[in-house]
Write an enzyme that holds these catalytic residues in place. Structure first.
Site, PDB file in Angstrom:
ATOM      1  N   SER A   1      35.018  41.044  41.891  1.00 20.67           N
ATOM      2  CA  SER A   1      34.764  42.092  40.907  1.00 20.67           C
ATOM      3  C   SER A   1      33.345  42.640  41.075  1.00 20.67           C
ATOM      4  O   SER A   1      33.046  43.242  42.101  1.00 20.67           O
ATOM      5  CB  SER A   1      35.032  41.541  39.501  1.00 20.67           C
ATOM      6  OG  SER A   1      35.067  42.555  38.537  1.00 20.67           O
TER       7      SER A   1
ATOM      8  N   HIS B   1      43.535  41.349  37.188  1.00 20.06           N
ATOM      9  CA  HIS B   1      42.127  41.151  37.548  1.00 20.06           C
ATOM     10  C   HIS B   1      41.790  39.665  37.454  1.00 20.06           C
ATOM     11  O   HIS B   1      40.876  39.238  36.740  1.00 20.06           O
ATOM     12  CB  HIS B   1      41.237  41.977  36.624  1.00 20.06           C
ATOM     13  CG  HIS B   1      39.877  42.254  37.193  1.00 20.06           C
ATOM     14  ND1 HIS B   1      39.673  43.107  38.259  1.00 20.06           N
ATOM     15  CD2 HIS B   1      38.643  41.784  36.845  1.00 20.06           C
ATOM     16  CE1 HIS B   1      38.383  43.159  38.536  1.00 20.06           C
ATOM     17  NE2 HIS B   1      37.739  42.361  37.700  1.00 20.06           N
TER      18      HIS B   1
ATOM     19  N   ASP C   1      46.242  45.182  38.317  1.00 19.24           N
ATOM     20  CA  ASP C   1      44.864  45.056  37.838  1.00 19.24           C
ATOM     21  C   ASP C   1      44.607  46.064  36.725  1.00 19.24           C
ATOM     22  O   ASP C   1      44.737  47.273  36.923  1.00 19.24           O
ATOM     23  CB  ASP C   1      43.896  45.292  39.001  1.00 19.24           C
ATOM     24  CG  ASP C   1      42.483  44.824  38.695  1.00 19.24           C
ATOM     25  OD1 ASP C   1      42.054  44.925  37.530  1.00 19.24           O
ATOM     26  OD2 ASP C   1      41.803  44.357  39.628  1.00 19.24           O
TER      27      ASP C   1
END
Length: 213
Positions: free
Chosen positions: A108, A189, A158
């Site tokens: 991320s 995610h 996601d």
């Protein structure tokens, strides 16, 4: 330069097996220098691991650079923090006697700053495994990445990073000359066993001498 002079709170685990690239482990928002150390050991057992803590705080949560809103980055801060992190990596190679440029494993926010280092400081990284990334910036001109190996994992569900944003990063890195592989992960995610299996296969294929710099 000594470890105390590197400028980032960080952890370092020396290699226990020869012939493996060191890993630069870059956490996501709210993580710290401890978060990805176990992941690194599972992805490439025996490799050296270097894990810094992001210096920016967002509501008390560490990050590697500021954002204005979700998905909208403070580009001036991103540029400065990218250079600062790249300097840390360069110093750490001396402090810990690392012969090869490290391979980044970023999740991320950590994946995004790793991508920014590829694009703004080519030669700092020997490759990258980018988990749930997006395009952090578009440099002009593009760098010459000359076959640097990169693998991107995008989550099909996601809720934070739309899959096409990860695809756009893959396209940008390919245009810059990187050797990019792209994997769809049936997840949101979050990291899954597929991330681990596919990431371990990618990292196992890299040798210390492949991208030393």
């Amino acid at each position: 330069m000594s470890p105390a002079e590197l400028g980032f709170v960080h952890r370092f685990a020396p290699a226990t097996r020869p012939g493996l690239p060191p890993l630069l482990l870059l956490h996501g928002t709210g993580g710290n220098e401890d978060d990805l150390m176990p992941l690194g050991e599972r992805l490439l057992p025996g490799a050296a691991g270097l894990s810094p803590r992001g210096k920016v705080l967002e509501h008390g949560m560490p990050r590697f650079f500021r954002r204005l809103t979700e998905g909208v980055f403070d580009l001036e801060d991103l540029e400065r923090r990218t250079q600062e992190l790249a300097d840390f990596v360069t110093g750490a190679r001396t402090a810990y006697d690392l012969d090869a440029a490290p391979v980044a494993v970023g999740f991320s926010n950590g994946a995004n700053v790793a991508a920014a280092m590829l694009l703004r400081r080519p030669g700092t990284l020997g490759g990258a495994l980018l988990l749930r990334p997006m395009v952090p910036l578009v440099p002009d001109p593009l760098p010459a990445l000359d076959g640097v190996p990169v693998q991107i994992h995008a989550g099909t569900a996601d809720q934070i990073i739309r899959p096409e944003l990860s695809e756009a990063l893959a396209d940008l890195l390919r245009k810059s000359g990187a050797r990019v592989s792209f994997e769809w992960i049936h997840a949101g995610h979050n990291l899954t066993s597929d991330d681990l299996a596919l990431g371990a296969r990618f990292l196992a294929g890299l040798s210390v001498g492949a991208r030393s710099a």
